[in-house]
Design a protein around this motif. Structure first.
Motif, short mmCIF file in Angstrom:
data_model
loop_
_atom_site.label_atom_id
_atom_site.label_comp_id
_atom_site.label_asym_id
_atom_site.label_seq_id
_atom_site.Cartn_x
_atom_site.Cartn_y
_atom_site.Cartn_z
N SER A 88 27.67 51.63 46.11
CA SER A 88 28.80 51.12 45.28
C SER A 88 28.67 49.66 44.52
N SER B 152 27.89 52.85 36.80
CA SER B 152 28.78 53.09 35.85
C SER B 152 28.67 52.15 34.61
N THR B 153 28.43 50.96 34.99
CA THR B 153 28.27 49.91 33.96
C THR B 153 26.97 50.61 33.09
N1 LIG Z 1 35.18 45.19 34.05
C1 LIG Z 1 34.67 44.45 34.75
N2 LIG Z 1 34.84 43.29 34.82
C2 LIG Z 1 34.13 42.40 35.62
N3 LIG Z 1 33.10 42.83 36.45
C3 LIG Z 1 32.91 44.13 36.47
C4 LIG Z 1 33.80 45.05 35.78
N4 LIG Z 1 33.20 46.38 35.77
C5 LIG Z 1 32.26 46.47 36.79
N5 LIG Z 1 32.23 44.94 37.29
C6 LIG Z 1 31.01 44.50 38.23
O1 LIG Z 1 30.02 45.16 38.00
C7 LIG Z 1 29.10 45.47 38.98
C8 LIG Z 1 28.74 46.98 38.83
O2 LIG Z 1 29.80 47.77 38.92
P1 LIG Z 1 29.76 49.19 38.56
O3 LIG Z 1 31.18 49.81 38.48
O4 LIG Z 1 28.93 49.56 37.33
O5 LIG Z 1 29.16 49.76 40.03
P2 LIG Z 1 28.74 51.30 40.20
O6 LIG Z 1 27.67 51.54 40.68
O7 LIG Z 1 29.32 52.17 39.32
O8 LIG Z 1 29.81 51.57 41.68
P3 LIG Z 1 30.86 52.61 42.11
O9 LIG Z 1 29.78 53.46 42.97
O10 LIG Z 1 31.88 51.95 43.15
O11 LIG Z 1 31.20 53.19 41.16
C9 LIG Z 1 30.05 45.39 40.17
O12 LIG Z 1 29.65 44.16 40.73
C10 LIG Z 1 31.35 45.10 39.63
O13 LIG Z 1 32.32 44.19 40.44
#
Ligand SMILES: Nc1ncnc2c1ncn2[C@@H]1O[C@H](COP(=O)(O)OP(=O)(O)OP(=O)(O)O)[C@@H](O)[C@H]1O
Ligand SMILES: [Mg+2]
Lengths: 229, 245
Positions: free
Chosen positions: B40, B45-46
């Motif tokens: 996580s 997602s990003t």
């Molecule tokens: N809109 C936003 N503004 C600021 N920081 C963000 C935003 N969205 C995500 N982040 C940060 O970017 C990083 C990557 O987030 P992301 O959501 O891509 O992770 P993930 O791998 O999809 O996690 P998960 O498994 O929980 O969905 C994290 O540190 C998160 O806090």
């Protein structure tokens, strides 16, 4: 003594004049609701876009119309428009102009709030299938924002009807105006006339606004039931 | 080997001043299924949102079907018809019937004829066993049904690639299988896919390759069997150990 005043209501053309004034109020309110509503929807939609200068300008516009009492705005428009800009509009048109701008400001806030209440995921799902910003508004955001905006809009309509009684100030033949004239013409002979004339006005406004207010409550209750269930 | 469909080079992404994707590089060939794994907050997602123009990026290039993406509204509007995306929160439009949800893109974005698009939509609905649900509204459906329809809605545009972001994560356990089966089916029919998932068995079964993301960096880019049998980095070993499967 009190009963004798009621005669004033029915004397001569009085009742007709009273109802005539009421119709002017109603006409102004309806025109304002339509024009201000349309303008307000557009401005509200613009306020949800990520354009900082635009948002700030529209925010200032809203605050001005919210902070300055409507009666002051009316006076300003009524006296300053002709003097400064040489624009000589009939009283009713000035009123429509000012009330429309006021309504649009209030409406834009209702619309902005309703649009922003649509979850951001809805917006992204729409973008992900290739919708343009305009299509997103038309097919996704606006249909979902309408039920949210409806109670506030009905309440605004009630406020518009009540606020149009301010037209007395710029001598439109509005119901309050007619009533005032009647009171002044008959007041010294018949002190209770004021009671009946204002009472009549109270009833007319009540008949107009109470159902709207009830409707707003019902719509909101239904929406909440649906949102929770 | 099949033609290359997507290439990402030196991609950098920051939120405000915080860089969350650092120098991302990978390529995907037509028909390949890639599982994007990571804990996580690692940036999964990003990354896939960036590939659909839902996030801007601060450096690097994305190349799709041989053309470098010049990031602009118009570019992404066109590309989103070719790159479908499905999210964790199955966001059907509640104001539209199932059929109208599916038809919105084909009719309004692609300007196809209603007769043809509707026939297509009904076929797709049948393929996910929801043929009888065309006239229902989203509120009358279960989470699993909604998610299957969300997938159909994306497929209705006939994209060349699909992005899935944890599409089973908010479903009740008994609904998960049906959605995974649809993705398995798509994979078999050579859809190019990037799948973010916490379903390790599914990833192992369906993915050709694994990209393992950690703190915004791709630590491993390996064949699936190899990744699961011999994760090379400590992070990946820990990640796999933490997942129950
Ligand atoms: N809109 C936003 N503004 C600021 N920081 C963000 C935003 N969205 C995500 N982040 C940060 O970017 C990083 C990557 O987030 P992301 O959501 O891509 O992770 P993930 O791998 O999809 O996690 P998960 O498994 O929980 O969905 C994290 O540190 C998160 O806090
Ligand atoms: Mg995520």
């Amino acid at each position: 003594m009190l009963a004798s005043g009621i005669k004033v209501l029915f004397a001569g053309q009085n009742m007709q004049r009273l109802l005539g004034g009421f119709l002017v109020t109603l006409r102004v309110a309806i025109i304002v609701l339509i024009l201000g509503g349309i303008l307000g929807v557009l401005l509200g939609a613009l306020r949800t876009l990520h354009n900082r200068p635009l948002r700030i300008i529209l925010r200032i516009y809203l605050e001005i119309f919210r902070i300055v009492p409507t009666v002051v705005l009316l006076f300003v428009a009524y006296y300053i428009l002709p003097q400064t800009f040489g624009l000589n509009l009939p009283g009713e048109e000035v009123a429509v102009l000012v009330f429309t701008l006021w309504t649009a400001a209030e409406m834009s806030d209702i619309v902005r709030g309703a649009l922003e209440s649509v979850p951001v995921h809805q917006k992204e799902s729409g973008l992900a299938i290739g919708l343009t910003q305009a299509q997103l508004f038309r097919y996704v955001l606006i249909p979902q924002a309408i039920p949210v905006a409806l109670p506030g809009t009905i309440n605004l309509a009630t406020r518009i009807i009540k606020t149009t009684s301010l037209l007395l100030m710029i001598s439109v033949m509005d119901i309050v105006n007619v009533g005032q004239t009647l009171v002044e013409a008959n007041g010294h002979k018949n002190p209770s006339a004021a009671f009946w004339i204002y009472g009549m006005m109270f009833i007319l406004y009540y008949i107009l606004c109470a159902p709207l207010s009830q409707w707003a409550k019902r719509v909101e209750k239904k929406r909440l039931e649906r949102a929770n269930g | 080997m099949a033609e290359e469909l997507l290439r990402v080079e030196h991609l950098k992404k920051s939120y405000q001043s915080k860089e969350v994707l650092h120098d991302i590089n990978f390529a995907i060939h037509k028909g390949e299924v890639v599982a994007l794994l990571g804990s996580s907050g690692s940036g999964k997602s990003t990354l896939i949102r960036t590939l659909n123009g839902l996030e801007d990026y601060q450096g690097g290039t994305i190349t799709f079907a041989g053309e470098t993406v010049h990031p602009s509204k118009a570019t992404w509007l066109a590309l989103r018809q070719r790159i479908g995306m499905v999210f964790q929160s199955y966001d059907l439009f509640p104001n539209l019937s199932v059929l109208d949800n599916i038809l919105l893109g084909p009719l309004k974005v692609q300007h196809r004829s209603r007769a043809e698009a509707e026939e297509d939509a009904r076929k797709l609905l049948a393929s996910v066993n929801l043929a009888d649900y065309a006239d229902r509204y989203p509120r009358q459906l279960s989470g699993g049904q909604k998610q299957r329809i969300a997938i159909v809605r994306a497929l209705a545009l006939h994209p060349e690639m699909m992005l899935f972001d944890e599409v089973t994560a908010s479903l009740d356990p008994e609904m998960v299988r049906g959605v995974l089966d649809i993705m398995t089916d798509l994979a078999k029919r050579d859809m190019t896919m990037i799948v973010v998932t916490h379903e390790m068995n599914f990833a192992r079964e369906v993915a050709d390759r694994v990209l393992f993301l950690s703190d915004g960096e791709i630590l491993e880019d390996r064949q699936t069997a190899e990744f699961f049998a011999h994760p090379a980095t400590k992070r990946a070993q820990e990640f796999l150990a933490s997942m129950e499967f």
